[in-house]
Design a protein around this motif. Sequence first.
Motif, mmCIF file in Angstrom:
data_model
loop_
_atom_site.group_PDB
_atom_site.id
_atom_site.type_symbol
_atom_site.label_atom_id
_atom_site.label_comp_id
_atom_site.label_asym_id
_atom_site.label_seq_id
_atom_site.Cartn_x
_atom_site.Cartn_y
_atom_site.Cartn_z
ATOM 1 N N LYS A 154 0.835 -1.208 0.000
ATOM 2 C CA LYS A 154 0.000 0.000 0.000
ATOM 3 C C LYS A 154 0.870 1.258 0.000
ATOM 4 O O LYS A 154 0.584 2.218 -0.722
ATOM 5 C CB LYS A 154 -0.925 -0.014 1.217
ATOM 6 C CG LYS A 154 -1.988 1.090 1.228
ATOM 7 C CD LYS A 154 -2.934 0.906 2.393
ATOM 8 C CE LYS A 154 -4.018 1.991 2.403
ATOM 9 N NZ LYS A 154 -4.942 1.870 1.233
ATOM 10 N N ASN A 157 2.673 1.613 -3.391
ATOM 11 C CA ASN A 157 1.708 2.018 -4.408
ATOM 12 C C ASN A 157 1.359 3.498 -4.273
ATOM 13 O O ASN A 157 1.228 4.208 -5.278
ATOM 14 C CB ASN A 157 0.440 1.175 -4.300
ATOM 15 C CG ASN A 157 -0.526 1.441 -5.435
ATOM 16 O OD1 ASN A 157 -0.208 1.228 -6.606
ATOM 17 N ND2 ASN A 157 -1.723 1.911 -5.109
ATOM 18 N N ALA A 158 1.225 3.969 -3.031
ATOM 19 C CA ALA A 158 0.949 5.396 -2.823
ATOM 20 C C ALA A 158 2.079 6.256 -3.369
ATOM 21 O O ALA A 158 1.834 7.311 -3.966
ATOM 22 C CB ALA A 158 0.739 5.670 -1.334
ATOM 23 N N LYS A 160 4.382 5.330 -5.749
ATOM 24 C CA LYS A 160 4.550 5.157 -7.193
ATOM 25 C C LYS A 160 3.461 5.861 -7.991
ATOM 26 O O LYS A 160 3.713 6.368 -9.084
ATOM 27 C CB LYS A 160 4.535 3.665 -7.543
ATOM 28 C CG LYS A 160 5.801 2.915 -7.196
ATOM 29 C CD LYS A 160 5.686 1.467 -7.652
ATOM 30 C CE LYS A 160 6.955 0.682 -7.394
ATOM 31 N NZ LYS A 160 6.818 -0.740 -7.823
ATOM 32 N N THR A 161 2.248 5.884 -7.480
ATOM 33 C CA THR A 161 1.117 6.378 -8.265
ATOM 34 C C THR A 161 0.788 7.838 -8.004
ATOM 35 O O THR A 161 -0.137 8.370 -8.628
ATOM 36 C CB THR A 161 -0.141 5.520 -8.002
ATOM 37 O OG1 THR A 161 -0.480 5.583 -6.605
ATOM 38 C CG2 THR A 161 0.094 4.073 -8.402
ATOM 39 N N ARG A 162 1.497 8.492 -7.088
ATOM 40 C CA ARG A 162 1.281 9.928 -6.900
ATOM 41 C C ARG A 162 1.678 10.641 -8.186
ATOM 42 O O ARG A 162 2.839 10.649 -8.574
ATOM 43 C CB ARG A 162 2.097 10.429 -5.714
ATOM 44 C CG ARG A 162 2.262 11.942 -5.587
ATOM 45 C CD ARG A 162 1.027 12.766 -5.724
ATOM 46 N NE ARG A 162 -0.050 12.418 -4.812
ATOM 47 C CZ ARG A 162 -1.259 12.981 -4.853
ATOM 48 N NH1 ARG A 162 -1.524 13.911 -5.782
ATOM 49 N NH2 ARG A 162 -2.196 12.612 -4.009
ATOM 50 N N PHE A 163 0.713 11.236 -8.865
ATOM 51 C CA PHE A 163 0.992 11.922 -10.126
ATOM 52 C C PHE A 163 1.707 13.240 -9.857
ATOM 53 O O PHE A 163 1.275 14.032 -9.012
ATOM 54 C CB PHE A 163 -0.304 12.174 -10.894
ATOM 55 C CG PHE A 163 -0.086 12.865 -12.220
ATOM 56 C CD1 PHE A 163 0.400 12.155 -13.302
ATOM 57 C CD2 PHE A 163 -0.344 14.218 -12.356
ATOM 58 C CE1 PHE A 163 0.623 12.790 -14.524
ATOM 59 C CE2 PHE A 163 -0.133 14.858 -13.570
ATOM 60 C CZ PHE A 163 0.356 14.142 -14.662
ATOM 61 N N TYR A 181 -1.414 6.928 2.698
ATOM 62 C CA TYR A 181 -1.948 7.632 1.538
ATOM 63 C C TYR A 181 -0.878 8.568 0.997
ATOM 64 O O TYR A 181 0.232 8.637 1.541
ATOM 65 C CB TYR A 181 -3.226 8.405 1.893
ATOM 66 C CG TYR A 181 -3.114 9.387 3.040
ATOM 67 C CD1 TYR A 181 -2.538 10.643 2.877
ATOM 68 C CD2 TYR A 181 -3.635 9.075 4.298
ATOM 69 C CE1 TYR A 181 -2.473 11.560 3.925
ATOM 70 C CE2 TYR A 181 -3.569 9.971 5.350
ATOM 71 C CZ TYR A 181 -2.986 11.212 5.159
ATOM 72 O OH TYR A 181 -2.913 12.108 6.207
ATOM 73 N N SER A 182 -1.193 9.285 -0.056
ATOM 74 C CA SER A 182 -0.266 10.274 -0.596
ATOM 75 C C SER A 182 -0.937 11.638 -0.637
ATOM 76 O O SER A 182 -2.174 11.739 -0.579
ATOM 77 C CB SER A 182 0.213 9.881 -1.998
ATOM 78 O OG SER A 182 -0.836 9.999 -2.945
ATOM 79 N N ARG A 215 11.495 6.272 -10.586
ATOM 80 C CA ARG A 215 10.993 6.482 -9.230
ATOM 81 C C ARG A 215 10.949 5.176 -8.441
ATOM 82 O O ARG A 215 11.252 5.154 -7.248
ATOM 83 C CB ARG A 215 9.605 7.131 -9.258
ATOM 84 C CG ARG A 215 9.061 7.444 -7.864
ATOM 85 C CD ARG A 215 7.624 7.944 -7.877
ATOM 86 N NE ARG A 215 7.519 9.295 -8.387
ATOM 87 C CZ ARG A 215 6.373 9.985 -8.408
ATOM 88 N NH1 ARG A 215 5.258 9.425 -7.952
ATOM 89 N NH2 ARG A 215 6.339 11.217 -8.883
#
Length: 241
Positions: A154, A157-158, A160-163, A181-182, A215
Motif C-alpha cells: 500500500k 503504491n501510494a 509510485k502512483t502519486r501523479f 496515503y499520498s 521512481r
Amino acid sequence: MNRRKFILNGSTVVAGLLLAKSPFNLYADHHDQDGHTHGYELPKLRYGYDALEPHIDKRTMEIHYGKHHQGYVNKLNAAVVDNHDLSDQSIEDLLRNIDKVPMNIRQAVINSGGGHANHTLFWSTMIPGGRELKGKVAESMQTTFGSIDAAEEKFVNAAKTRFGSGWAWLVVDDKKKLQIYSTKNQDSPYMEGHTPILGLDVWEHAYYLKYQNRRADYIDAWSNVVNWTQVNLNYVNAMKA
C-alpha cells in the motif's frame, strides 16, 4: 521494495549515531529587541551528506537539504514575519490550524510550511544502514493492514502512483488509527488533523540526479535507510498525544 529489506534492513548498528528522538526542533534563533524568538530554522542533519550512499547520493542531499529545504524555511519566515502569533507556534500547530492563517498568506504557509515540516520528518526517518521494523508500530501495521507485506504494498503504491510531485505517508489519524496515503505538492497530513510518522518525498528533486525517471528504483533504494526505530518512537508519541 523487497519484503526482507522493509522488515529487516539496517540491523547493523552504526557506532556514534544519535539515538532516536523527536524529529522536530523547529523554532528559529530569531530574536526581536525584547528577546522573544520568532520564526523557523533549518534543523541540523544527524548524518553527513554522503552517509546515505549509495542509496541517496551526496550531491542530491546537498541540494535537497541545503537549497530546497532552506528555501522553504526562508519563504515561510518571510510569509509570517509580521504575524508573531503565527511564527511563535510550532510548525505542527501552524499546519493543524491552517484555517486560522490569514488568506493572504495561507497558500504560502501551506507550500513552505508544509515543505519545512515534511522535509524535517523525512531527514529524521532516514539513517545509514536503516533500522529494523519492530515494536508498537509493527504490531499496529500488522493489525491495521493485515500484514507487513500488505502495508508495504500500500505504501509503495501510494508513492509510485502519486501523479507529479508529492509525498507518500504513514500517519496516525484523528481516531488513533494508522493510515497510508499520498498528498500533492507539499500538503501536510497535519492539515487533516493527522500526525505523519513516516514520509517519502517523491518530488523529482529528491531522486532525479541519481535515478532520473526511475521512481520505483528510488523507492526501493530508500527502503535501505529507513530508521524504523524513529518511526516507532513517532508512533508511540502520536498515540500519547
